[in-house]
Design an enzyme around this catalytic site. Sequence first.
Site, PDB file in Angstrom:
ATOM      1  N   THR A 153      55.286  -8.624  72.444  1.00 50.77           N
ATOM      2  CA  THR A 153      55.311  -9.609  73.540  1.00 50.77           C
ATOM      3  C   THR A 153      55.143 -11.002  72.921  1.00 50.77           C
ATOM      4  O   THR A 153      56.101 -11.581  72.459  1.00 50.77           O
ATOM      5  CB  THR A 153      54.224  -9.323  74.595  1.00 50.77           C
ATOM      6  OG1 THR A 153      52.959  -9.128  73.942  1.00 50.77           O
ATOM      7  CG2 THR A 153      54.563  -8.075  75.400  1.00 50.77           C
ATOM      8  N   LYS A 179      51.258  -3.366  68.538  1.00 54.62           N
ATOM      9  CA  LYS A 179      51.546  -4.699  69.028  1.00 54.62           C
ATOM     10  C   LYS A 179      50.268  -5.256  69.644  1.00 54.62           C
ATOM     11  O   LYS A 179      49.404  -4.533  70.128  1.00 54.62           O
ATOM     12  CB  LYS A 179      52.691  -4.712  70.037  1.00 54.62           C
ATOM     13  CG  LYS A 179      52.457  -3.978  71.338  1.00 54.62           C
ATOM     14  CD  LYS A 179      51.669  -4.683  72.432  1.00 54.62           C
ATOM     15  CE  LYS A 179      52.150  -6.076  72.719  1.00 54.62           C
ATOM     16  NZ  LYS A 179      51.304  -6.679  73.826  1.00 54.62           N
ATOM     17  N   THR A 190      44.704  -5.783  74.374  1.00 48.23           N
ATOM     18  CA  THR A 190      46.059  -5.810  74.914  1.00 48.23           C
ATOM     19  C   THR A 190      46.951  -5.402  73.793  1.00 48.23           C
ATOM     20  O   THR A 190      47.543  -6.227  73.133  1.00 48.23           O
ATOM     21  CB  THR A 190      46.493  -7.193  75.381  1.00 48.23           C
ATOM     22  OG1 THR A 190      45.609  -7.597  76.374  1.00 48.23           O
ATOM     23  CG2 THR A 190      47.866  -7.134  76.012  1.00 48.23           C
ATOM     24  N   GLU A 275      46.834 -14.957  68.839  1.00 46.53           N
ATOM     25  CA  GLU A 275      47.497 -16.138  69.396  1.00 46.53           C
ATOM     26  C   GLU A 275      46.860 -17.422  68.873  1.00 46.53           C
ATOM     27  O   GLU A 275      45.678 -17.691  69.102  1.00 46.53           O
ATOM     28  CB  GLU A 275      47.444 -16.089  70.926  1.00 46.53           C
ATOM     29  CG  GLU A 275      48.343 -14.998  71.482  1.00 46.53           C
ATOM     30  CD  GLU A 275      48.207 -14.784  72.971  1.00 46.53           C
ATOM     31  OE1 GLU A 275      49.116 -14.165  73.545  1.00 46.53           O
ATOM     32  OE2 GLU A 275      47.191 -15.211  73.560  1.00 46.53           O
ATOM     33  N   ASN A 399      48.851 -19.530  76.028  1.00 48.42           N
ATOM     34  CA  ASN A 399      48.439 -18.896  77.266  1.00 48.42           C
ATOM     35  C   ASN A 399      48.679 -19.765  78.495  1.00 48.42           C
ATOM     36  O   ASN A 399      48.855 -19.252  79.604  1.00 48.42           O
ATOM     37  CB  ASN A 399      46.983 -18.451  77.171  1.00 48.42           C
ATOM     38  CG  ASN A 399      46.846 -17.220  76.308  1.00 48.42           C
ATOM     39  OD1 ASN A 399      47.149 -16.111  76.749  1.00 48.42           O
ATOM     40  ND2 ASN A 399      46.431 -17.388  75.064  1.00 48.42           N
TER      41      ASN A 399
END
Length: 404
Positions: A153, A179, A190, A275, A399
Amino acid sequence: MAVGLLAEVKYHPIAGFQLGTTDASIKIPGRKDLVVMQAQAGSSMAGVFTTNAFCAAPVQLCRRHLQDDSPLALVINTGNANAGTGAAGNADALTSCNELAQALNLNSSQVLPFSTGVIGEKLPIEKIVTSLPHAINKLDVNGWQDAAWGILTTDTRTKGASVQIEHFGQTFSLTGISKGSGMIRPNMATMLAFVATDVQCSPTLTQDLLNQAVNQSFNRITVDGDMSTNDSCILIATGASELCLDEDSELVAKFSKALTELMQQLAHAIVRDGEGATKFISVEVEGGANSEECLQVAYAIAHSPLIKTAMFASDPNWGRILNAVGYSGVPNLDVNTLTIHLGDSLLVDQGGCANSYTEAAGQKVMDQEEITIRVDLKRGDAKETVWTTDLSYDYVKINADYRS
């Protein structure tokens, strides 16, 4: 942005296991986003999933199918989490299972569905149904690399690991992909992870081995402290090898070690691709009376926005680390006996800054991409390690723009 160089992975094919990947245009046209996996008859599967009460429809269905049947196929989509979608989401997840089962001549309960992406949006099930034949046509034992791309993603790179281990003249293989980049914390994250092996193993032992490995890998990572609705980790044992774990305790120990190390590689890859991450941080806590209090301290440090932003700035603001240890909640903590190290430098001793510590020494550690914080509680023999990232401007940007 990711921490460390991207190492090329040589994926060892797993006999009795195939993967096929295609573009279903679920969110981004032209991007690989639908993966099908198929194991040969007689394979064992085990799973570990999120503990989020709002777990996604595919998670609910996976748990049910693993309990009710012996699954042999998986269907994974990205771009949509199918979470927070109520009865319609459950129906869509079941439809994906029905369609794949019919195509592979299986029972619907022999298919495990997985979704990852935006929460609260209806799954475009028509796109999945239309694209499934294309993924099935690409089923191949060498399909690992395409599948690694197909499950991503917000990740910036694929995450894979593969090993071959010899046991008394015979060889078994372990190959896996994962992932995950944001909304990462135990229990699970996640993240999706799929690991396959060619050994023979009963479903019960497969589950036990998976639980042990997950607790020392995926359940020891955190990026932002947010638990997801969709976390899933699956272990598939095809039984194509002559090696049988249930009949050889020495083989079990060797396999368990290899599985844990492989899953740690996959878990570390998630943290390194966190991230906006610019640092890979190991938080080691030893000398605890038990594992629980070691983890209390480790997560207090790993989840602290003040520590994470200092890491991003390469600022040796050591008082923030001391502060987090203090509020971690460990009962009767003696701050006068515990020690804290930043890299190789003794940071805290006898209740305050160690006499030997210098700002220059701290700065040298903080300027590195990979940093270790080590706390010795001086209370017992327990020890635990948690892996995390810093907190950068890019994390907020990624985000803030996630649904754009």
